[in-house]
Design a protein around this motif. Structure first.
Motif, short mmCIF file in Angstrom:
data_model
loop_
_atom_site.label_atom_id
_atom_site.label_comp_id
_atom_site.label_asym_id
_atom_site.label_seq_id
_atom_site.Cartn_x
_atom_site.Cartn_y
_atom_site.Cartn_z
N UNK A 56 69.97 -118.04 30.85
CA UNK A 56 70.20 -117.28 32.08
C UNK A 56 70.14 -115.77 31.84
N UNK A 57 70.69 -115.29 30.73
CA UNK A 57 70.84 -113.84 30.53
C UNK A 57 69.55 -113.15 30.12
N UNK A 58 68.62 -113.85 29.51
CA UNK A 58 67.40 -113.22 29.01
C UNK A 58 66.22 -114.15 29.30
N UNK A 59 65.06 -113.55 29.55
CA UNK A 59 63.90 -114.36 29.93
C UNK A 59 63.43 -115.23 28.77
N UNK A 60 63.26 -114.62 27.59
CA UNK A 60 62.81 -115.34 26.40
C UNK A 60 63.63 -114.82 25.23
N UNK A 61 64.63 -115.57 24.82
CA UNK A 61 65.56 -115.06 23.81
C UNK A 61 64.90 -114.90 22.44
N UNK A 62 63.88 -115.71 22.13
CA UNK A 62 63.19 -115.55 20.85
C UNK A 62 62.42 -114.24 20.80
N UNK A 63 61.68 -113.94 21.85
CA UNK A 63 60.92 -112.69 21.90
C UNK A 63 61.86 -111.48 21.94
N UNK A 64 62.93 -111.60 22.72
CA UNK A 64 63.87 -110.48 22.82
C UNK A 64 64.55 -110.21 21.47
N UNK A 65 64.93 -111.25 20.76
CA UNK A 65 65.56 -111.08 19.45
C UNK A 65 64.59 -110.47 18.45
N UNK A 66 63.33 -110.87 18.50
CA UNK A 66 62.32 -110.31 17.60
C UNK A 66 62.14 -108.82 17.85
N UNK A 67 62.00 -108.43 19.10
CA UNK A 67 61.82 -107.01 19.42
C UNK A 67 63.06 -106.20 19.06
N UNK A 68 64.22 -106.75 19.30
CA UNK A 68 65.45 -106.04 18.96
C UNK A 68 65.57 -105.84 17.46
N UNK A 69 65.19 -106.84 16.67
CA UNK A 69 65.27 -106.71 15.21
C UNK A 69 64.30 -105.65 14.69
N UNK A 70 63.12 -105.55 15.29
CA UNK A 70 62.15 -104.54 14.85
C UNK A 70 62.65 -103.13 15.14
N UNK A 71 63.14 -102.90 16.34
CA UNK A 71 63.62 -101.56 16.67
C UNK A 71 64.86 -101.19 15.86
N UNK A 72 65.73 -102.15 15.61
CA UNK A 72 66.93 -101.87 14.82
C UNK A 72 66.56 -101.56 13.37
N UNK A 73 65.58 -102.29 12.83
CA UNK A 73 65.14 -102.02 11.46
C UNK A 73 64.57 -100.63 11.32
N UNK A 74 63.76 -100.19 12.28
CA UNK A 74 63.22 -98.82 12.23
C UNK A 74 64.33 -97.79 12.38
N UNK A 75 65.28 -98.05 13.25
CA UNK A 75 66.35 -97.08 13.48
C UNK A 75 67.24 -96.92 12.25
N UNK A 76 67.67 -98.03 11.68
CA UNK A 76 68.56 -97.97 10.51
C UNK A 76 67.82 -97.40 9.31
N UNK A 77 66.55 -97.79 9.13
CA UNK A 77 65.77 -97.25 8.02
C UNK A 77 65.55 -95.75 8.13
N UNK A 78 65.40 -95.24 9.35
CA UNK A 78 65.22 -93.81 9.53
C UNK A 78 66.48 -93.01 9.28
N UNK A 79 67.64 -93.64 9.35
CA UNK A 79 68.90 -92.95 9.11
C UNK A 79 69.31 -92.94 7.65
#
Length: 266
Positions: A97-120
């Motif tokens: 109910x909360x997200x359209x495709x939880x697999x795709x959303x989790x994948x995109x979230x992991x990519x952006x978080x990895x770039x953010x943490x790596x840049x810090x």
């Protein structure tokens, strides 16, 4: 006869659309006329044909590869970082109910978080403190994915691709560090050897006979080898009596002739 066959076909179609069997690791989210009824299963599930709709959700742990991400670290080094993400669905209702495709959303979230943490972080921290970086990424992902009914179990940085220039620089740094350690170890060895020799010299100075014993031991060690010629030093103290005797004879001869260094007449 035709009526019975038609009734049998209708019953079979009704049962095939009304009965669902879910495995132990599956749950079925049921919607009735578009409204959420809830998650059901595992086992046998009965639905109302046409009115109910079932969406299956897998509750097993999913291992997802995070594609290599271009990261610029805090010390301005461009690298590529890839990781692997382990997560599972703990609330099937929220995952649907909360997200359209939880697999795709989790994948995109992991990519952006990895770039953010790596840049810090700095490059040395990414290479030497991976456990700390992994825990930080896992904490962020778990917090952001919790409203979706997803639990992030673990995140592991799999590979860090460094530029060739940085690899050569790090190799030179490691080589210089090893040379420094080798010089320090050699210097410590020389210092310890000199200290031991100083202690030995002090002991031998207090006991002169120890020098003679050491000399005889050295001769024994040299003689034990299969050498055709053995050369060893002779202490001058052993020749002193002979030198004094020769000096006395020479002095007596000089007195007999009355002229030093002149042989007596025949």
């Amino acid at each position: 006869m035709f009526l019975y066959v038609a009734l049998l076909v209708i019953v079979v179609l009704f049962l095939s659309s009304a009965i669902r069997i879910l495995n132990e690791y599956e749950r079925g989210v049921v919607f009735r006329l578009g409204r959420l009824i809830g998650a059901k299963g595992p086992g046998l599930i009965l639905l109302i044909p046409v009115i109910d709709k079932l969406v299956k959700v897998d509750l097993r742990v999913v291992a997802m590869d995070v594609p290599p991400q271009d990261v610029i670290t805090r010390d301005n080094v461009s690298i590529k970082v890839s990781a692997v993400l382990y997560f599972r669905v703990i609330d099937p209702n929220q995952a649907i109910v909360s997200v359209e495709n939880f697999l795709y959303a989790t994948s995109q979230l992991s990519q952006t978080t990895l770039r953010s943490v790596g840049g810090q972080a700095e490059l040395d921290d990414l290479l030497s403190e991976r456990e700390k970086i992994n825990a930080h990424i896992q904490e962020i992902l778990d917090k952001d994915a919790e409203p979706w009914g997803i639990k992030v179990a673990k995140v592991e940085i799999k590979h860090i691709d460094l530029p060739q220039e940085m690899q050569r620089a790090m190799a030179k740094q490691a080589e210089a560090e090893r040379e420094r350690r080798a010089k320090i170890i050699g210097s410590e060895g020389e210092y310890q050897a000199a200290q031991k020799l100083s202690d030995a010299a002090r002991i031998i100075g207090e006991n002169p006979i120890a020098l003679q014993l050491r000399y005889l031991q050295t001769l024994r060690e040299v003689a034990s080898e299969n050498n055709s010629t053995t050369i060893f030093p002779v202490p001058i103290d052993l020749l002193t009596p002979f030198m004094q005797m020769a000096k006395g004879i020479h002095s007596a001869g000089a007195k007999g002739t009355g002229e030093p260094g002149t042989p007596p007449a025949g």
